[in-house]
Design a protein around this motif. Structure first.
Motif, PDB file in Angstrom:
ATOM      1  N   TYR A 239      -2.189  -9.427  -6.105  1.00 48.89           N
ATOM      2  CA  TYR A 239      -1.693  -8.211  -6.749  1.00 48.89           C
ATOM      3  C   TYR A 239      -1.270  -8.447  -8.191  1.00 48.89           C
ATOM      4  N   GLN A 240      -1.177  -9.710  -8.602  1.00 48.11           N
ATOM      5  CA  GLN A 240      -0.691 -10.022  -9.944  1.00 48.11           C
ATOM      6  C   GLN A 240      -1.793  -9.878 -10.993  1.00 48.11           C
ATOM      7  N   ARG A 241      -1.365  -9.382 -12.162  1.00 48.36           N
ATOM      8  CA  ARG A 241      -2.272  -9.236 -13.292  1.00 48.36           C
ATOM      9  C   ARG A 241      -1.496  -9.715 -14.520  1.00 48.36           C
ATOM     10  N   GLY A 242      -2.117 -10.493 -15.364  1.00 44.60           N
ATOM     11  CA  GLY A 242      -1.443 -10.969 -16.572  1.00 44.60           C
ATOM     12  C   GLY A 242      -0.731 -12.291 -16.342  1.00 44.60           C
ATOM     13  N   ASN A 243       0.103 -12.668 -17.320  1.00 49.94           N
ATOM     14  CA  ASN A 243       0.828 -13.940 -17.206  1.00 49.94           C
ATOM     15  C   ASN A 243       2.291 -13.743 -17.544  1.00 49.94           C
ATOM     16  N   GLN A 244       3.041 -14.843 -17.476  1.00 52.32           N
ATOM     17  CA  GLN A 244       4.484 -14.794 -17.735  1.00 52.32           C
ATOM     18  C   GLN A 244       4.846 -15.791 -18.827  1.00 52.32           C
ATOM     19  N   SER A 245       4.430 -15.505 -20.043  1.00 54.34           N
ATOM     20  CA  SER A 245       4.705 -16.429 -21.144  1.00 54.34           C
ATOM     21  C   SER A 245       6.104 -16.256 -21.728  1.00 54.34           C
ATOM     22  N   GLU A 246       6.732 -15.131 -21.491  1.00 55.31           N
ATOM     23  CA  GLU A 246       8.074 -14.870 -22.022  1.00 55.31           C
ATOM     24  C   GLU A 246       9.112 -15.761 -21.325  1.00 55.31           C
ATOM     25  N   THR A 247      10.268 -15.905 -21.959  1.00 61.32           N
ATOM     26  CA  THR A 247      11.361 -16.667 -21.369  1.00 61.32           C
ATOM     27  C   THR A 247      11.866 -15.976 -20.100  1.00 61.32           C
ATOM     28  N   GLU A 248      12.094 -14.676 -20.216  1.00 60.66           N
ATOM     29  CA  GLU A 248      12.603 -13.928 -19.071  1.00 60.66           C
ATOM     30  C   GLU A 248      11.678 -12.743 -18.828  1.00 60.66           C
ATOM     31  N   VAL A 249      10.971 -12.754 -17.725  1.00 61.43           N
ATOM     32  CA  VAL A 249      10.102 -11.635 -17.382  1.00 61.43           C
ATOM     33  C   VAL A 249      10.385 -11.201 -15.957  1.00 61.43           C
ATOM     34  N   CYS A 250      10.142  -9.934 -15.736  1.00 65.71           N
ATOM     35  CA  CYS A 250      10.355  -9.353 -14.420  1.00 65.71           C
ATOM     36  C   CYS A 250       9.086  -8.631 -14.007  1.00 65.71           C
ATOM     37  N   ALA A 251       8.941  -8.423 -12.713  1.00 65.68           N
ATOM     38  CA  ALA A 251       7.713  -7.817 -12.202  1.00 65.68           C
ATOM     39  C   ALA A 251       7.848  -6.310 -12.096  1.00 65.68           C
ATOM     40  N   GLU A 252       6.777  -5.642 -12.488  1.00 66.04           N
ATOM     41  CA  GLU A 252       6.654  -4.202 -12.343  1.00 66.04           C
ATOM     42  C   GLU A 252       5.353  -3.938 -11.594  1.00 66.04           C
ATOM     43  N   VAL A 253       5.271  -2.796 -10.990  1.00 66.61           N
ATOM     44  CA  VAL A 253       4.017  -2.416 -10.345  1.00 66.61           C
ATOM     45  C   VAL A 253       3.507  -1.158 -11.039  1.00 66.61           C
ATOM     46  N   THR A 254       2.234  -1.200 -11.393  1.00 66.41           N
ATOM     47  CA  THR A 254       1.554  -0.067 -12.008  1.00 66.41           C
ATOM     48  C   THR A 254       0.190   0.042 -11.353  1.00 66.41           C
TER      49      THR A 254
ATOM     50  N   THR B 112       0.834  -1.203   0.000  1.00 68.20           N
ATOM     51  CA  THR B 112       0.000   0.000   0.000  1.00 68.20           C
ATOM     52  C   THR B 112       0.867   1.251   0.000  1.00 68.20           C
ATOM     53  N   PHE B 113       1.899   1.279   0.846  1.00 68.73           N
ATOM     54  CA  PHE B 113       2.819   2.416   0.904  1.00 68.73           C
ATOM     55  C   PHE B 113       3.434   2.679  -0.460  1.00 68.73           C
ATOM     56  N   LEU B 114       3.936   1.628  -1.104  1.00 68.52           N
ATOM     57  CA  LEU B 114       4.588   1.790  -2.398  1.00 68.52           C
ATOM     58  C   LEU B 114       3.599   2.227  -3.478  1.00 68.52           C
ATOM     59  N   SER B 115       2.381   1.729  -3.400  1.00 67.97           N
ATOM     60  CA  SER B 115       1.362   2.108  -4.380  1.00 67.97           C
ATOM     61  C   SER B 115       0.965   3.569  -4.231  1.00 67.97           C
ATOM     62  N   VAL B 116       0.852   4.026  -2.993  1.00 66.74           N
ATOM     63  CA  VAL B 116       0.439   5.406  -2.742  1.00 66.74           C
ATOM     64  C   VAL B 116       1.549   6.381  -3.083  1.00 66.74           C
ATOM     65  N   ILE B 117       2.784   6.040  -2.702  1.00 65.32           N
ATOM     66  CA  ILE B 117       3.877   6.996  -2.851  1.00 65.32           C
ATOM     67  C   ILE B 117       4.426   7.070  -4.271  1.00 65.32           C
ATOM     68  N   SER B 118       4.331   5.981  -5.025  1.00 67.86           N
ATOM     69  CA  SER B 118       4.801   6.049  -6.413  1.00 67.86           C
ATOM     70  C   SER B 118       3.724   6.716  -7.265  1.00 67.86           C
ATOM     71  N   GLU B 119       4.165   7.385  -8.307  1.00 61.36           N
ATOM     72  CA  GLU B 119       3.226   8.127  -9.135  1.00 61.36           C
ATOM     73  C   GLU B 119       2.288   7.183  -9.883  1.00 61.36           C
ATOM     74  N   ASN B 120       1.040   7.615 -10.015  1.00 63.23           N
ATOM     75  CA  ASN B 120       0.035   6.815 -10.728  1.00 63.23           C
ATOM     76  C   ASN B 120       0.414   6.629 -12.186  1.00 63.23           C
ATOM     77  N   GLU B 121       0.064   5.473 -12.714  1.00 67.63           N
ATOM     78  CA  GLU B 121       0.251   5.121 -14.113  1.00 67.63           C
ATOM     79  C   GLU B 121       1.714   5.052 -14.550  1.00 67.63           C
ATOM     80  N   VAL B 122       2.650   4.976 -13.596  1.00 69.90           N
ATOM     81  CA  VAL B 122       4.063   4.822 -13.919  1.00 69.90           C
ATOM     82  C   VAL B 122       4.461   3.395 -13.555  1.00 69.90           C
ATOM     83  N   SER B 123       5.082   2.702 -14.496  1.00 68.01           N
ATOM     84  CA  SER B 123       5.545   1.343 -14.233  1.00 68.01           C
ATOM     85  C   SER B 123       6.886   1.401 -13.516  1.00 68.01           C
TER      86      SER B 123
END
Length: 180
Positions: A136-151, A96-107
């Motif tokens: 909190y997860q949305r989407g899938n990880q079909s790529e060979t190498e994927v990393c998590a972002e928060v938006t 919650t802290f990270l979601s509130v403090i980081s700017e909206n719509e920025v990955s």
């Protein structure tokens, strides 16, 4: 904020010393100003900032929100260079802290990546992601190498070679006990 105010006051006093030195060569007046400066120095030296200047403090940790974009690996390296790591979310309050403090719509890169060979998400400290964070997860990880972002408070998977903002975290520095 207190730190900034102290620096401003100290700067003001130093300017006053210089101005007084040019106006009146009185050594008594200079001695008085010198004593005031030494008293202010004691106060400034007793200030304790648990985090570096441009970091945010929350629940015993310091967080740095980047102002530039890098790949996930380069972001992890940038965090290591300041003795930190890409953020590992430990609980809902931190999310919650990270979601509130980081700017909206920025990955923003998290310290989480998908290890395809093992079929699991792992944090930069090699611990697996706890299932309670799947909400909190949305989407899938079909790529060979994927990393998590928060938006906008949700975690998504994206190619690790893309440039995004990132968040570093490290433990806050303990403040020494007051000698007063």
């Amino acid at each position: 904020m207190l730190h900034l105010l102290s620096i401003v006051l100290l700067t003001g006093l130093l300017v006053a010393v210089l101005v007084q030195g040019f106006k009146s060569p009185s050594s008594l007046e200079n001695e008085k100003i010198y004593k005031q400066l030494m008293q202010l120095k004691v106060v400034v030296d007793s200030l304790c900032l648990p985090c570096p200047w441009d970091w945010k403090f929350f629940h015993g940790k310091c967080y740095f929100f980047s102002k530039s974009q890098r790949t996930w690996n380069d972001s992890a390296t940038a965090c290591q260079e300041v003795e930190a790591q890409l953020v590992i979310i430990d609980n809902d309050e931190e999310q919650t802290f990270l979601s509130v403090i980081s700017e909206n719509e920025v990955s923003v890169w998290l310290g989480l990546s998908y290890v395809k060979e093992e079929g699991i998400w792992k944090w930069v400290d090699h611990s697996p992601m706890d299932d309670r964070f799947k909400k909190y997860q949305r989407g899938n990880q079909s790529e060979t190498e994927v990393c998590a972002e928060v938006t906008e408070g949700l975690w998504t998977a994206d190619r690790c070679d893309l440039n995004k903002f990132w968040i570093c975290e490290k433990s806050a520095a303990p403040c020494p006990a007051s000698k007063v």
